[in-house]
Motif scaffolding. Structure first.
Motif, PDB file in Angstrom:
ATOM      1  N   TRP A  28      26.987 -17.750  -6.850  1.00  0.00           N
ATOM      2  CA  TRP A  28      25.729 -17.519  -5.913  1.00  0.00           C
ATOM      3  C   TRP A  28      25.178 -18.886  -5.714  1.00  0.00           C
ATOM      4  N   THR A  29      25.010 -19.798  -6.715  1.00  0.00           N
ATOM      5  CA  THR A  29      24.412 -21.076  -6.843  1.00  0.00           C
ATOM      6  C   THR A  29      25.293 -22.063  -5.935  1.00  0.00           C
ATOM      7  N   ASN A  30      26.561 -21.835  -6.143  1.00  0.00           N
ATOM      8  CA  ASN A  30      27.555 -22.875  -5.334  1.00  0.00           C
ATOM      9  C   ASN A  30      27.478 -22.534  -3.950  1.00  0.00           C
ATOM     10  N   GLN A  31      27.469 -21.187  -3.627  1.00  0.00           N
ATOM     11  CA  GLN A  31      27.193 -20.635  -2.107  1.00  0.00           C
ATOM     12  C   GLN A  31      26.078 -20.870  -1.536  1.00  0.00           C
ATOM     13  N   SER A  32      24.946 -21.158  -2.560  1.00  0.00           N
ATOM     14  CA  SER A  32      23.886 -21.415  -2.008  1.00  0.00           C
ATOM     15  C   SER A  32      23.509 -22.738  -1.672  1.00  0.00           C
ATOM     16  N   LYS A  33      24.193 -23.834  -2.339  1.00  0.00           N
ATOM     17  CA  LYS A  33      24.292 -25.167  -2.104  1.00  0.00           C
ATOM     18  C   LYS A  33      24.964 -25.456  -0.765  1.00  0.00           C
ATOM     19  N   LYS A  34      26.229 -24.700  -0.614  1.00  0.00           N
ATOM     20  CA  LYS A  34      27.035 -24.685   0.537  1.00  0.00           C
ATOM     21  C   LYS A  34      25.991 -24.657   1.842  1.00  0.00           C
ATOM     22  N   ILE A  35      25.473 -23.160   1.673  1.00  0.00           N
ATOM     23  CA  ILE A  35      24.464 -22.749   2.836  1.00  0.00           C
ATOM     24  C   ILE A  35      23.382 -23.934   3.040  1.00  0.00           C
ATOM     25  N   ILE A  36      22.884 -24.494   2.047  1.00  0.00           N
ATOM     26  CA  ILE A  36      21.748 -25.578   2.398  1.00  0.00           C
ATOM     27  C   ILE A  36      22.187 -26.665   3.057  1.00  0.00           C
ATOM     28  N   GLN A  37      23.629 -27.453   2.533  1.00  0.00           N
ATOM     29  CA  GLN A  37      24.164 -28.447   3.056  1.00  0.00           C
ATOM     30  C   GLN A  37      24.346 -28.271   4.626  1.00  0.00           C
ATOM     31  N   GLN A  38      25.089 -27.108   5.000  1.00  0.00           N
ATOM     32  CA  GLN A  38      25.512 -26.952   6.370  1.00  0.00           C
ATOM     33  C   GLN A  38      24.355 -26.597   7.059  1.00  0.00           C
ATOM     34  N   TYR A  39      23.208 -26.080   6.609  1.00  0.00           N
ATOM     35  CA  TYR A  39      22.297 -25.786   7.331  1.00  0.00           C
ATOM     36  C   TYR A  39      21.668 -27.232   7.870  1.00  0.00           C
ATOM     37  N   GLU A  81      19.625 -26.225 -12.355  1.00  0.00           N
ATOM     38  CA  GLU A  81      20.782 -26.770 -11.504  1.00  0.00           C
ATOM     39  C   GLU A  81      20.286 -27.849 -10.690  1.00  0.00           C
ATOM     40  N   SER A  82      21.207 -28.813 -10.416  1.00  0.00           N
ATOM     41  CA  SER A  82      21.061 -30.153  -9.694  1.00  0.00           C
ATOM     42  C   SER A  82      22.152 -30.258  -8.513  1.00  0.00           C
ATOM     43  N   PHE A  83      21.654 -31.300  -7.600  1.00  0.00           N
ATOM     44  CA  PHE A  83      22.776 -31.640  -6.483  1.00  0.00           C
ATOM     45  C   PHE A  83      23.039 -33.019  -7.060  1.00  0.00           C
ATOM     46  N   ASP A  84      24.071 -33.488  -6.647  1.00  0.00           N
ATOM     47  CA  ASP A  84      24.918 -34.619  -6.872  1.00  0.00           C
ATOM     48  C   ASP A  84      24.309 -35.872  -5.711  1.00  0.00           C
ATOM     49  N   ASN A  97      21.980 -36.476   1.376  1.00  0.00           N
ATOM     50  CA  ASN A  97      21.997 -35.701   2.768  1.00  0.00           C
ATOM     51  C   ASN A  97      20.880 -34.438   2.977  1.00  0.00           C
ATOM     52  N   ILE A  98      20.668 -33.881   1.944  1.00  0.00           N
ATOM     53  CA  ILE A  98      19.590 -32.907   1.900  1.00  0.00           C
ATOM     54  C   ILE A  98      18.218 -33.500   2.324  1.00  0.00           C
ATOM     55  N   ILE A  99      17.877 -34.499   1.603  1.00  0.00           N
ATOM     56  CA  ILE A  99      16.556 -35.238   1.464  1.00  0.00           C
ATOM     57  C   ILE A  99      16.485 -35.688   3.190  1.00  0.00           C
ATOM     58  N   CYS A 100      17.529 -36.348   3.810  1.00  0.00           N
ATOM     59  CA  CYS A 100      17.555 -36.877   5.006  1.00  0.00           C
ATOM     60  C   CYS A 100      17.142 -35.657   6.078  1.00  0.00           C
ATOM     61  N   GLY A 101      17.813 -34.611   5.847  1.00  0.00           N
ATOM     62  CA  GLY A 101      17.887 -33.304   6.531  1.00  0.00           C
ATOM     63  C   GLY A 101      16.593 -32.733   6.287  1.00  0.00           C
ATOM     64  N   ILE A 102      15.646 -32.862   5.059  1.00  0.00           N
ATOM     65  CA  ILE A 102      14.299 -32.385   5.200  1.00  0.00           C
ATOM     66  C   ILE A 102      13.419 -33.230   5.985  1.00  0.00           C
ATOM     67  N   SER A 103      13.761 -34.496   6.231  1.00  0.00           N
ATOM     68  CA  SER A 103      12.841 -35.527   6.726  1.00  0.00           C
ATOM     69  C   SER A 103      12.931 -34.898   8.195  1.00  0.00           C
ATOM     70  N   LYS A 104      13.926 -34.282   8.745  1.00  0.00           N
ATOM     71  CA  LYS A 104      13.794 -33.810  10.350  1.00  0.00           C
ATOM     72  C   LYS A 104      12.693 -32.729  10.247  1.00  0.00           C
ATOM     73  N   MET A 139      11.983 -32.994  -6.088  1.00  0.00           N
ATOM     74  CA  MET A 139      13.235 -33.801  -5.698  1.00  0.00           C
ATOM     75  C   MET A 139      13.278 -35.162  -5.472  1.00  0.00           C
ATOM     76  N   MET A 140      11.954 -35.674  -5.053  1.00  0.00           N
ATOM     77  CA  MET A 140      11.927 -37.135  -4.648  1.00  0.00           C
ATOM     78  C   MET A 140      12.138 -37.995  -5.729  1.00  0.00           C
ATOM     79  N   ASP A 141      12.850 -39.044  -5.484  1.00  0.00           N
ATOM     80  CA  ASP A 141      13.216 -40.069  -6.292  1.00  0.00           C
ATOM     81  C   ASP A 141      12.823 -41.364  -5.701  1.00  0.00           C
ATOM     82  N   GLN A 142      12.723 -42.227  -6.779  1.00  0.00           N
ATOM     83  CA  GLN A 142      12.154 -43.654  -6.028  1.00  0.00           C
ATOM     84  C   GLN A 142      12.961 -44.394  -5.166  1.00  0.00           C
ATOM     85  N   GLN A 143      14.611 -43.932  -5.274  1.00  0.00           N
ATOM     86  CA  GLN A 143      15.420 -44.598  -4.284  1.00  0.00           C
ATOM     87  C   GLN A 143      15.150 -44.073  -2.971  1.00  0.00           C
ATOM     88  N   PHE A 144      14.651 -42.642  -2.749  1.00  0.00           N
ATOM     89  CA  PHE A 144      14.404 -42.100  -1.537  1.00  0.00           C
ATOM     90  C   PHE A 144      12.938 -41.981  -0.985  1.00  0.00           C
TER      91      PHE A 144
END
Length: 515
Positions: free
Chosen positions: A22-33, A60-63, A69-76, A96-101
């Motif tokens: 379910w977690t892996n499927q969710s990550k794919k859904i989030i990225q595709q969204y 869990e975490s994202f690589d 990609n997700i943070i850039c998507g959230i910025s939209k 989620m927010m890290d210093q580099q983003f």
């Protein structure tokens, strides 16, 4: 697995289980969204963000690539002005927010900080403590300063809390907002603002003192003055330089203003400052007693007597109270207000000298009003609890002043005092046990039981061996004989299953009781 459409339904986004699949499927859904997003639909976006939070809360975490990609998507999603979606955005960014983003959202946060919608401004302010990039914080500093004096109290308080959380990491940035904080304090006594000012002394004591210098020139608020006086009192012990002298002069000057609560706070704090001698404090104590003589407000009388109590509890300040002033305190023991009478009696108890304590106790207790005697015994209880002084003199007083014919409440307090002395002193004084046996002659069954319970604790629970004491043993035997008939039904519940009295209630024959 079902095909993911551009428009996700509620069912697609709904959490169904917590398995790895379910977690892996969710990550794919989030990225595709976020990759396929064209038109922002707030409800769908909120569900996606909720799913991100759920994944993170499961550990869990994202690589790094997916995260970017997700943070850039959230910025939209900042293009949508839906306030509830914006709230979810900031909840996710906080996790989620890290210093580099951080740089990705800088302009979006600044726009939100200037937004006319108060709800959006509030959520933008809450994210500021999560930003770790100093260059970004320098850009946001002026918006924090402006928000501190915002007319909206919630936004103002949130800005102060944000500055408080940033103080350890970016003290220079917070210091630039000190003028806005001082302005906030001069207009109203804000708790968050003053706590922030006081926290600055941990970073730089000298800068904190400079801020206090500015505050004492501008503040006219009575509550604010009290807070400043307390702060000066605290730093006086940490700072020995001449820079503190002007602040102490300010504290002393407040004595002469017609503000009773400020005046009382000044005296209360001055006696705590070690740098001041008794000779320097004597004029202020005279003013305190002069005011006490003329005041009619019961609250002010009680406050003044409490300050006198604080003086008497500090050994090196006790000499500030002279005999003439003690006579003035004695006038208040007949006050119809019990709180005033009680504290006046306690002050007199504290003022007694060692060589005359027992005699003074008897003299004060000899006042025939029962309420005064009760207040006196309550004062002795507080004296033992606070200081542990005069234990032998108190026992001597109880032996002569309290009898089995005294009022029930007086006997109850006397037993409490003896019990407390035993616990405080840790040794058994034969003289202190004698009044207990005498008090068991009282006809009130509850008082008998209370006295017996204390004797039981002394006899059975003491770390000291007193079973060889003939006097106590004789008294104890007498107690069994005299109380056997009317206590046999109550004794087990009072003293518990492990006590020597358990046999007393079960056997039924007092001659078989073992001590």
């Amino acid at each position: 697995m079902n095909k993911v459409n551009k428009k996700l339904s509620f069912k697609d986004c709904q959490i169904q289980n917590e398995s790895i699949e379910w977690t892996n499927q969710s990550k794919k859904i989030i990225q595709q969204y976020f990759l396929q997003i064209v038109k922002i639909e707030p409800e769908t976006a909120k569900l996606i963000l909720a799913r991100i939070l759920n994944i993170l809360n499961q550990g869990e975490s994202f690589d790094s690539c997916d995260l970017k990609n997700i943070i850039c998507g959230i910025s939209k999603l900042f293009q949508c002005n839906n306030v509830y979606l914006r709230r979810m955005i900031y909840k996710v960014l906080k996790v989620m927010m890290d210093q580099q983003f951080s740089y990705i959202f800088t302009q979006s946060i600044i726009r939100d900080l200037m937004c006319t919608n108060q709800f959006i401004r509030l959520n933008a302010m809450k994210i500021i403590p999560s930003i770790k990039d100093e260059s970004i914080m320098f850009q946001l500093q002026k918006y924090i300063g402006a928000a501190i004096n915002d007319q909206n109290t919630i936004i103002s308080s949130t800005a102060l809390i944000a500055a408080f959380n940033l103080l350890n990491r970016f003290p220079n940035i917070v210091e630039k907002s000190s003028s806005q904080i001082i302005e906030k304090l001069t207009v109203q006594c804000d708790v968050y603002a003053f706590n922030l000012i006081c926290s600055m002394k941990q970073v730089s004591l000298s800068k904190f003192i400079n801020i206090l210098h500015q505050l004492i020139k501008q503040s006219q608020n009575q509550i604010m003055k009290i807070q400043i006086i307390r702060a000066i009192s605290k730093i006086s012990a940490q700072n020995k330089s001449g820079n503190i002298d002007q602040l102490l002069d300010y504290v002393k000057s407040q004595v002469y203003y017609q503000e009773p609560m400020v005046f009382f706070e000044v005296i209360k704090q001055l006696i705590l400052i070690d740098n001041l001698t008794n000779l320097q404090l004597q004029p202020f104590i005279k003013i305190l007693f002069n005011n006490l003589q003329n005041v009619e407000n019961n609250i002010e009388i009680f406050t003044a007597l409490r300050i006198i109590k604080n003086i008497l509890l500090i050994p090196k300040r006790k000499q500030l109270i002279v005999d003439q002033q003690l006579q003035q305190i004695q006038d208040f023991i007949f006050s119809p207000h019990q709180s005033i009478s009680s504290i006046a009696i306690f002050n007199l108890i504290l003022s007694y000298q060692n060589n005359m304590i027992a005699e003074n106790f008897k003299q004060l207790y000899s006042k025939r009003k029962q309420i005064l005697q009760i207040n006196f015994l309550s004062g002795l209880l507080e004296l033992i609890t606070r200081t542990g002084l005069y234990l032998e003199q108190i026992i001597e007083f109880l032996n002569t002043a309290i009898s089995e014919d005294s009022e029930d409440q007086i006997i109850f307090l006397a037993i409490q005092i003896i019990d407390l002395i035993m616990k405080h002193q840790g040794v058994i004084l034969l003289e202190s046990v004698k009044p207990l046996f005498r008090l068991t002659e009282n006809q009130v069954i509850d008082l008998k039981l209370f006295a017996i319970q204390v004797i039981h604790e002394i006899y059975f629970k003491s770390e000291y061996n007193i079973s060889n004491s003939t006097t106590i043993k004789e008294h104890y035997e007498y107690l069994k004989d005299s109380l056997y008939n009317n206590l046999v039904s109550n004794i087990e519940s009072i003293f518990g299953e492990q006590s020597g009295f358990q046999q007393f209630s079960k056997v039924g024959d007092k001659n078989q009781i073992n001590i």
